[in-house]
Design an enzyme around this catalytic site. Structure first.
Site, PDB file in Angstrom:
ATOM      1  N   ASP A  28      34.216  45.525 -58.103  1.00  0.00           N
ATOM      2  CA  ASP A  28      32.789  45.293 -57.863  1.00  0.00           C
ATOM      3  C   ASP A  28      32.442  43.992 -57.112  1.00  0.00           C
ATOM      4  O   ASP A  28      32.972  42.933 -57.454  1.00  0.00           O
ATOM      5  CB  ASP A  28      32.032  45.193 -59.191  1.00  0.00           C
TER       6      ASP A  28
HETATM    7  N1  DQQ Z   1      33.708  46.866 -63.394  1.00  0.00           N
HETATM    8  C1  DQQ Z   1      32.809  47.850 -63.914  1.00  0.00           C
HETATM    9  C2  DQQ Z   1      31.798  47.021 -64.634  1.00  0.00           C
HETATM   10  C3  DQQ Z   1      32.625  45.953 -65.255  1.00  0.00           C
HETATM   11  C4  DQQ Z   1      33.623  45.657 -64.182  1.00  0.00           C
HETATM   12  C5  DQQ Z   1      32.234  48.729 -62.853  1.00  0.00           C
HETATM   13  C6  DQQ Z   1      35.001  45.276 -64.697  1.00  0.00           C
HETATM   14  O1  DQQ Z   1      31.063  47.758 -65.595  1.00  0.00           O
HETATM   15  O2  DQQ Z   1      31.879  44.806 -65.602  1.00  0.00           O
HETATM   16  O3  DQQ Z   1      33.181  49.084 -61.885  1.00  0.00           O
HETATM   17  O4  DQQ Z   1      35.898  45.016 -63.660  1.00  0.00           O
END
Ligand code: DQQ
Length: 576
Positions: A63
């Site tokens: 992300d």
């Molecule tokens: N990636 C998820 C989120 C979390 C993060 C979404 C963890 O919900 O915080 O891809 O790497």
């Protein structure tokens, strides 16, 4: 589901299961990868590593986190595994840019080093406070046995440093912990905060039973936060990851700061659905007194609108005060196998940043690659007024189309031959496209581009339109990316992706833009009404062996009114 599982997504999981025990990866040199077209290359070929999409020199990324503009620099943080090409050991890596295209990598900004984030620093957002101080709020994992989730805050150590190299976490962390009865492993990803009526508010994604939630937290001082009685919104969809909430002007293309309100503004609420791994949004009204958000479309909660109908997840927007625009960033996972990722030494990219604004209809957003990407364009190659008869195609030559930007305007000779539309597919463009792929002859379309194609067309990724007519005489336009023939390599996930395009095609005109980047095809239909990003890994059509064609598999002739294609240069990409 374990954290590793959701970070990979269902298709990677499927591949994992299929590939358990397989050891099929052979690393090939650059020269070997560029060998004659008849010799298929391994998908770990360095020629398949993207050239101008955001990525670090190596390892896993997911992300985008906390994007912001500060003292002349764009800052992008992102979920990063410093130790390998699979999800794990997550820190906030940090890159800076003057233009969102050329990137310089800095030291990781936020790493596990306090009790409330010692098992991971997960996603979150940045808010610029009224005195100009940026504050980052992010999810910390504070237990080794379960992914118990709390929210932490961090501030720059030195506000006079435009690169914001060091971040400090005040001793009063964590600032928010789940209350008794809450699902403590599904409580994460705080949004940028907004200010109204003497209070800051931000959202945290959550899950109550099977209901996805956007919890609202309120604060007067940005330190003490209290949950509002009602969530901003919720729906029976499973967990909402990475919520995003922001205002858009009812007219015009400008963006707004997250704290702007008024009659001239609509709101967008986006949630990343853990169950499907897609980003859905609704457009609606927000009342900051009642703290309620109501989507305009009563069926909006059934998730009709997506930012992107392809591989694009956990996105985040930010307001860019330098250009008064709202910019969308999103993550595109690989669709190869985990063993391949480990052999490549990297996994994950970000989409080209997109400017987003409200369509004049008010019913959806429009998206367009930020103008800065155009600085990478080389010499243009143009084609004009060229008719492509039924069943024909032609090649666009004169550029290295493995790393290119292609803009094309089509004109359909007649819509009379449009196939009847089966309303059973009204909510399932992807299924329709899976049945009627690029090679299935139609009435009006399929027509579009074959990108990353081999000279003999054995390999090709089709990006195309197909036009139907419904029972009321209205035309329905489908946009698809069909990668089923994109590679001879085994063990790849190659789904057809598709979305409907809400455009009036009665004039016969429709446009397409594709950003092609070695293993990425990122396409924008009808000037940003429908977007599809796909990851593909050709085994022959790589480097100079990649070709670009315009094709027409429909009965009706089409005309290419204009086509311009540019080979794209490589920007500064984090030192890689
Ligand atoms: N990636 C998820 C989120 C979390 C993060 C979404 C963890 O919900 O915080 O891809 O790497």
């Amino acid at each position: 589901m374990g954290a590793q599982q959701w970070a990979l997504g269902p298709w990677a999981l499927l591949l994992l299961v299929q590939l358990a025990g397989a050891s099929h990866v052979v690393h090939r040199s650059l020269e070997a990868a560029a060998a004659p077209a008849s010799v298929p290359a391994s998908i770990v070929s360095p020629l398949l590593r993207t050239g101008y999409h955001f990525q670090p020199p190596m390892n896993w990324i997911n992300d985008p986190n906390g994007p912001m503009y500060y003292k002349g620099w764009y800052h992008l943080f992102y979920q990063y595994n410093p130790k390998g090409a699979v999800w794990g050991n997550i820190v906030w890596a940090h890159s800076v840019s003057r233009d969102l295209i050329n990137w310089i990598a800095l030291e990781a900004a936020i790493k596990p080093d306090i009790p409330s984030d010692q098992y991971g620093c997960w996603s979150g957002s940045a808010t610029i406070l009224p005195d100009g101080t940026p504050a980052i709020v992010y999810t910390g994992i504070d237990r080794p046995d379960i992914n118990y989730q709390v929210q932490n805050i961090a501030f720059p150590k030195d506000k006079s440093d435009p690169l914001l190299r060091e971040w400090v976490k005040p001793g009063y962390n964590p600032i928010i912990v789940p209350e008794p009865g809450m699902n403590v492993t599904q409580f994460r990803d705080p949004t940028t905060a907004w200010f109204a009526d003497g209070h800051w508010r931000m959202l945290i994604g959550g899950l109550r039973d099977t209901r996805g939630m956007a919890y609202v937290y309120r604060s007067r001082d940005f330190r003490h936060w209290v949950r509002a009685k009602h969530p901003l919104h919720s729906a029976l969809t499973g967990m909402w990851e990475c919520p995003d909430f922001f205002p858009v002007p009812k007219s015009g293309q400008n963006g707004l700061d997250t704290s702007e309100f008024g009659d001239k503004v609509k709101y967008v609420l986006k949630s990343s659905l853990d169950l499907t791994r897609y980003d859905y949004y609704t457009i609606g009204t927000y009342n900051n007194k009642t703290e309620r958000y109501v989507p305009d479309d009563p069926n909006g909660d059934y998730h009709r609108l997506r930012y992107d109908y392809g591989n694009f997840y956990a996105s985040k927007t930010f307001f860019d005060p330098a250009k008064r625009r709202r910019v969308l960033l999103g993550w595109a996972n690989e669709s190869d196998s985990v063993p391949d990722d480990k052999a490549k030494g990297w996994a994950g990219i970000h989409a080209i940043p997109r400017k987003i604004w409200l369509d004049p209809s008010g019913k959806q957003l429009l998206q367009w690659p930020i103008e800065e990407v155009e600085q990478l364009r080389g010499k243009p190659v143009s084609v004009g007024d060229k008719v492509v008869k039924s069943g024909e195609h032609f090649e666009v030559t004169g550029l290295g189309s493995y790393q290119a930007d292609v803009e094309v305007s089509f004109e359909v000779s007649s819509l009379d031959k449009a196939e009847p539309f089966d309303p059973a597919f009204s909510n399932d463009a992807q299924k329709l496209c899976g049945i009627k792929g690029a090679d299935e002859k139609g009435g009006v379309g399929p027509f579009g581009l074959w990108v990353l194609a081999s000279a003999n067309l054995e390999e090709k990724t089709a990006v195309f339109f197909r036009v139907f007519k419904d029972g009321y005489g209205k035309h329905v336009v489908l946009m698809c990316t069909d990668p089923t023939k994109s590679s001879l390599s085994p063990d790849l996930y190659k789904p057809t992706f598709a979305g409907f395009v809400d455009t009036d095609i009665s004039s016969g005109k429709i446009s397409l833009r594709s950003l092609i980047d070695r293993s990425v095809v990122e396409s924008f239909g009808a000037r940003g009404k429908t977007c599809i990003l796909s990851r593909v890994y050709p085994s022959i059509a790589i480097g100079q062996n990649a070709h670009l064609y315009v094709f027409n598999n429909g009965e009706a002739d089409i005309k290419v009114s204009h086509l311009t294609a540019w080979e794209m240069k490589k920007p500064l990409m984090n030192g890689a």
